[in-house]
Design a protein around this motif. Sequence first.
Motif, PDB file in Angstrom:
ATOM      1  N   GLU A 267       0.838  -1.211   0.000  1.00 30.46           N
ATOM      2  CA  GLU A 267       0.000   0.000   0.000  1.00 30.46           C
ATOM      3  C   GLU A 267       0.869   1.255   0.000  1.00 30.46           C
ATOM      4  OE1 GLU A 267      -3.430   0.626   2.463  1.00 30.46           O
ATOM      5  OE2 GLU A 267      -3.949  -1.502   2.535  1.00 30.46           O
ATOM      6  N   GLN A 268       1.896   1.258   0.834  1.00 32.08           N
ATOM      7  CA  GLN A 268       2.722   2.467   0.909  1.00 32.08           C
ATOM      8  C   GLN A 268       3.617   2.614  -0.307  1.00 32.08           C
ATOM      9  OE1 GLN A 268       2.131   4.886   2.646  1.00 32.08           O
ATOM     10  NE2 GLN A 268       3.908   6.174   2.245  1.00 32.08           N
ATOM     11  N   PHE A 269       4.035   1.499  -0.877  1.00 32.69           N
ATOM     12  CA  PHE A 269       4.812   1.576  -2.117  1.00 32.69           C
ATOM     13  C   PHE A 269       4.029   2.363  -3.172  1.00 32.69           C
ATOM     14  CE2 PHE A 269       5.471  -0.169  -6.396  1.00 32.69           C
ATOM     15  CZ  PHE A 269       6.795   0.181  -6.586  1.00 32.69           C
ATOM     16  N   LEU A 270       2.714   2.117  -3.245  1.00 35.11           N
ATOM     17  CA  LEU A 270       1.894   2.742  -4.283  1.00 35.11           C
ATOM     18  C   LEU A 270       1.446   4.159  -3.915  1.00 35.11           C
ATOM     19  CD1 LEU A 270      -0.211  -0.399  -5.190  1.00 35.11           C
ATOM     20  CD2 LEU A 270       1.400   0.777  -6.697  1.00 35.11           C
ATOM     21  N   TYR A 271       1.716   4.578  -2.682  1.00 37.49           N
ATOM     22  CA  TYR A 271       1.236   5.878  -2.223  1.00 37.49           C
ATOM     23  C   TYR A 271       1.911   7.021  -2.993  1.00 37.49           C
ATOM     24  CZ  TYR A 271       0.046   9.727   0.884  1.00 37.49           C
ATOM     25  OH  TYR A 271      -0.419  10.915   1.395  1.00 37.49           O
ATOM     26  N   GLU A 272       1.092   7.889  -3.560  1.00 42.62           N
ATOM     27  CA  GLU A 272       1.579   9.042  -4.327  1.00 42.62           C
ATOM     28  C   GLU A 272       2.564   8.635  -5.416  1.00 42.62           C
ATOM     29  OE1 GLU A 272       2.846  12.097  -1.577  1.00 42.62           O
ATOM     30  OE2 GLU A 272       0.792  12.614  -1.065  1.00 42.62           O
ATOM     31  N   MET A 273       2.334   7.459  -5.974  1.00 39.68           N
ATOM     32  CA  MET A 273       3.196   6.930  -7.032  1.00 39.68           C
ATOM     33  C   MET A 273       2.502   7.187  -8.373  1.00 39.68           C
ATOM     34  SD  MET A 273       5.989   5.217  -7.624  1.00 39.68           S
ATOM     35  CE  MET A 273       6.571   4.206  -6.256  1.00 39.68           C
ATOM     36  N   ALA A 274       3.253   7.702  -9.337  1.00 40.42           N
ATOM     37  CA  ALA A 274       2.667   7.919 -10.666  1.00 40.42           C
ATOM     38  C   ALA A 274       2.382   6.561 -11.314  1.00 40.42           C
ATOM     39  CB  ALA A 274       3.624   8.727 -11.526  1.00 40.42           C
ATOM     40  N   SER A 275       1.383   6.536 -12.205  1.00 35.81           N
ATOM     41  CA  SER A 275       1.038   5.291 -12.891  1.00 35.81           C
ATOM     42  C   SER A 275       2.017   5.057 -14.028  1.00 35.81           C
ATOM     43  CB  SER A 275      -0.390   5.352 -13.429  1.00 35.81           C
ATOM     44  OG  SER A 275      -1.300   5.378 -12.371  1.00 35.81           O
ATOM     45  N   SER A 276       3.165   4.568 -13.665  1.00 28.52           N
ATOM     46  CA  SER A 276       4.248   4.451 -14.630  1.00 28.52           C
ATOM     47  C   SER A 276       5.196   3.363 -14.147  1.00 28.52           C
ATOM     48  CB  SER A 276       4.963   5.799 -14.717  1.00 28.52           C
ATOM     49  OG  SER A 276       6.267   5.637 -15.200  1.00 28.52           O
ATOM     50  N   GLU A 277       6.041   2.897 -15.054  1.00 24.89           N
ATOM     51  CA  GLU A 277       7.006   1.884 -14.639  1.00 24.89           C
ATOM     52  C   GLU A 277       8.272   2.518 -14.075  1.00 24.89           C
ATOM     53  OE1 GLU A 277       6.149   2.668 -17.610  1.00 24.89           O
ATOM     54  OE2 GLU A 277       7.879   2.732 -18.944  1.00 24.89           O
ATOM     55  N   LEU A 288      10.480   0.124 -11.768  1.00 21.32           N
ATOM     56  CA  LEU A 288       9.692  -0.469 -10.683  1.00 21.32           C
ATOM     57  C   LEU A 288       9.172  -1.865 -10.970  1.00 21.32           C
ATOM     58  CD1 LEU A 288       7.458   2.696 -10.049  1.00 21.32           C
ATOM     59  CD2 LEU A 288       9.562   2.079  -8.847  1.00 21.32           C
TER      60      LEU A 288
ATOM     61  N   ARG B  20      -5.111   2.415  -1.533  1.00 17.79           N
ATOM     62  CA  ARG B  20      -4.590   3.624  -0.875  1.00 17.79           C
ATOM     63  C   ARG B  20      -4.508   4.721  -1.913  1.00 17.79           C
ATOM     64  NH1 ARG B  20       0.210   3.419   3.472  1.00 17.79           N
ATOM     65  NH2 ARG B  20      -1.410   2.089   4.320  1.00 17.79           N
ATOM     66  N   LYS B  24      -1.270  14.020  -6.414  1.00 22.98           N
ATOM     67  CA  LYS B  24      -0.138  14.333  -7.301  1.00 22.98           C
ATOM     68  C   LYS B  24      -0.545  15.610  -8.007  1.00 22.98           C
ATOM     69  CE  LYS B  24       3.143  11.279  -7.323  1.00 22.98           C
ATOM     70  NZ  LYS B  24       4.523  11.743  -7.324  1.00 22.98           N
ATOM     71  N   ASN B  29      -3.722   9.548  -7.272  1.00 25.00           N
ATOM     72  CA  ASN B  29      -3.510   8.151  -7.650  1.00 25.00           C
ATOM     73  C   ASN B  29      -4.177   7.231  -6.634  1.00 25.00           C
ATOM     74  OD1 ASN B  29      -1.384   8.082  -5.552  1.00 25.00           O
ATOM     75  ND2 ASN B  29      -0.828   6.151  -6.538  1.00 25.00           N
ATOM     76  N   ILE B  33      -4.594  -3.195  -4.485  1.00 28.98           N
ATOM     77  CA  ILE B  33      -3.797  -4.400  -4.278  1.00 28.98           C
ATOM     78  C   ILE B  33      -4.721  -5.588  -4.080  1.00 28.98           C
ATOM     79  CG2 ILE B  33      -2.030  -5.507  -2.845  1.00 28.98           C
ATOM     80  CD1 ILE B  33      -2.089  -2.021  -2.159  1.00 28.98           C
ATOM     81  N   HIS B  67      -1.237   1.536 -14.430  1.00 29.46           N
ATOM     82  CA  HIS B  67      -0.060   0.696 -14.592  1.00 29.46           C
ATOM     83  C   HIS B  67      -0.256  -0.563 -13.759  1.00 29.46           C
ATOM     84  CE1 HIS B  67       4.034  -0.245 -15.666  1.00 29.46           C
ATOM     85  NE2 HIS B  67       4.269  -0.562 -14.408  1.00 29.46           N
ATOM     86  N   ASN B  76      -2.138   0.431 -10.363  1.00 30.03           N
ATOM     87  CA  ASN B  76      -2.060   1.823  -9.923  1.00 30.03           C
ATOM     88  C   ASN B  76      -2.776   2.710 -10.941  1.00 30.03           C
ATOM     89  OD1 ASN B  76      -1.380   4.147  -8.584  1.00 30.03           O
ATOM     90  ND2 ASN B  76       0.725   4.208  -9.345  1.00 30.03           N
ATOM     91  N   THR B  78      -4.086   6.589 -12.014  1.00 28.79           N
ATOM     92  CA  THR B  78      -3.955   8.025 -11.779  1.00 28.79           C
ATOM     93  C   THR B  78      -5.134   8.720 -12.441  1.00 28.79           C
ATOM     94  OG1 THR B  78      -1.553   7.908 -11.696  1.00 28.79           O
ATOM     95  CG2 THR B  78      -2.527  10.080 -12.058  1.00 28.79           C
TER      96      THR B  78
END
Lengths: 456, 130
Positions: A267-277, A288, B20, B24, B29, B33, B67, B76, B78
């Motif tokens: 969950e925290q890995f994905l927090y405020e993470m852009a949808s990108s590799e 990633l 979660r 941004k 986002n 999971i 993604h 994920n 956005t």
Amino acid sequence: MKSHIKIGNAQGFWGDIIDAPARLLSSQPDLDYLTLDYLAEVSLSIMAVQRDQDPRLGYARDFLSVIGALAPHWRSGRKFRVVTNAGGLNPKACAEACAEALRKGGCAGLKIGLVTGDDVLPLMKNPGPLAPHFRHWETKEELATVADRLTTGHAYIGAAPVAEALALGADIVLTGRVADPSLAVAPCLHEFGWSPTDYDRIAQATIAGHLIECGTQVTGGIMTDWLNLDHATDLGFPIVEVAHDGDVVVTKPYGTGGTVSLMTVKEQFLYEMASSEVYLSPDAMVHLDEIEFHPAGDDRVRMAGAHGKAPTDFYKVSATYRDGFTASAMLTIVGHRAVDKARRTGAIILERVRRAGFELARANVECLGAGDVVPGVLRGPDPASLVEVVLRVTVADPQKEAVDRFVKEVAPMVTGGAPGTTGYAGGRAKVRPVFGYWPCLVPRDQVQATVEIVEA
Amino acid sequence: MARPEADLVIVRLRDLAAARSGDKGSSANIGVIARSPAIFSFLVGWLTPQRVLEYFRPLGPTGIQSHIFTKLEAINFTLEGVLAGGGSRSLRIDAQGKTLGQALLEMEVDLPVPLADTLLPERHGVHRHE
């Protein structure tokens, strides 16, 4: 050289639990590094207001109390170092105040490493040929549209100058804007002597830093299954164990509340993470897709598979500009047809501001409890059935006088509005300046970080 | 809610996944999971960007990116422009999109009974619609 180091983060934002740093040190006697992250996107604009009122301010003053609480640990001879962006937009003033606090705490002689150079506001005010880089990252608007209202502009610099300060013997490294994960990358660069181009290991450390940068969000805070979480009153703050070869384990001190599980870490890995590799940091461009998490014992999760490449030739910049004023007021409305009464109350407040001669630029009326938080998406019970609701009215306007008038029109509704109106004990709402957020880029070669040592 | 397809079970996304969300800029986002590998395989085909975008349509998103993290059994999303100006400008109480994950988890998922039995072998209190 150490085979691995333990880095704990005990502040996830400006306003996090104030005694967490000292408690993390007490509960983890072999902790090597303590990172404290105080800066969110617009934190620096709040600090700008404080600095306007007093040129000696403009940093996270909470950190001075933290120093007082950490002093006994240093006095006892314990070896640990602190890496923090508490310097905000006035790291020099922060360093002086810290030196004073250290001396008061009986820690004279400790070294503060001061990292500056992230402030690019002067550059943004006279951009010349750099102007195209300063276009708004999302909207592509020209900086010129807000240039006369700019209040802050800071580049997210990387781990290298922080590692340099550690190499100079700093017990505390104080920075302004540094990329959050870089606070954890720097100790690894310093301790393990990684080359700045050792991108795979730097990538591992970067994701390690990302996982702990929001404090207890990786140890059970805000997790989806939070109601099933034991000991949620006293969540442990997170620790990453980083090995020389880049191996990373996320954990927390033994005996603290919360949990470190595959789910909290994902969950925290994905927090405020852009949808990108890719994840862009000033230290590496992190790939990633190969990242994996594996259980590694009680409250221990191993992370592997982060790969890195060279970062881009640009630093990300967070700038802020003045964008008028805002205020938000709440009333609680109870009884038959509570939602109808609340909506009418909101409309009346706004109409009374209009009749007083102010056309508010923007206004929003929300009935909290009646499905207005995620409006049109999340619906609870039929709003007509509700017998209590919280009315929230929020306005924004370039003119402070208009917002001042708005906050005066709320209390009269307690006597002159709907039956069952209450909840005004907090008094008149506060009028606050709005700071617009302006993300953009700056070429790396335009930013020169500098490091100096201040002795307490 | 009677449905023509007799053997469907309605569950919520929260039965299948954790989530979660955060901000941004003026986008938000949402990390989703899956609670098991089987659920992940199902969600990759079912929880499409189009479906998520449509669900949040009332908030006025201007677009969506997604993604898939196969090794993490996660997706994920956005939602672009969904925060009405974002953290500093939005007048909404949830200016930072902190609640969007919880909102998404309330999404209804229609599952044929055999699939529900596979994905949620220990399901309790889920009503079968006759």
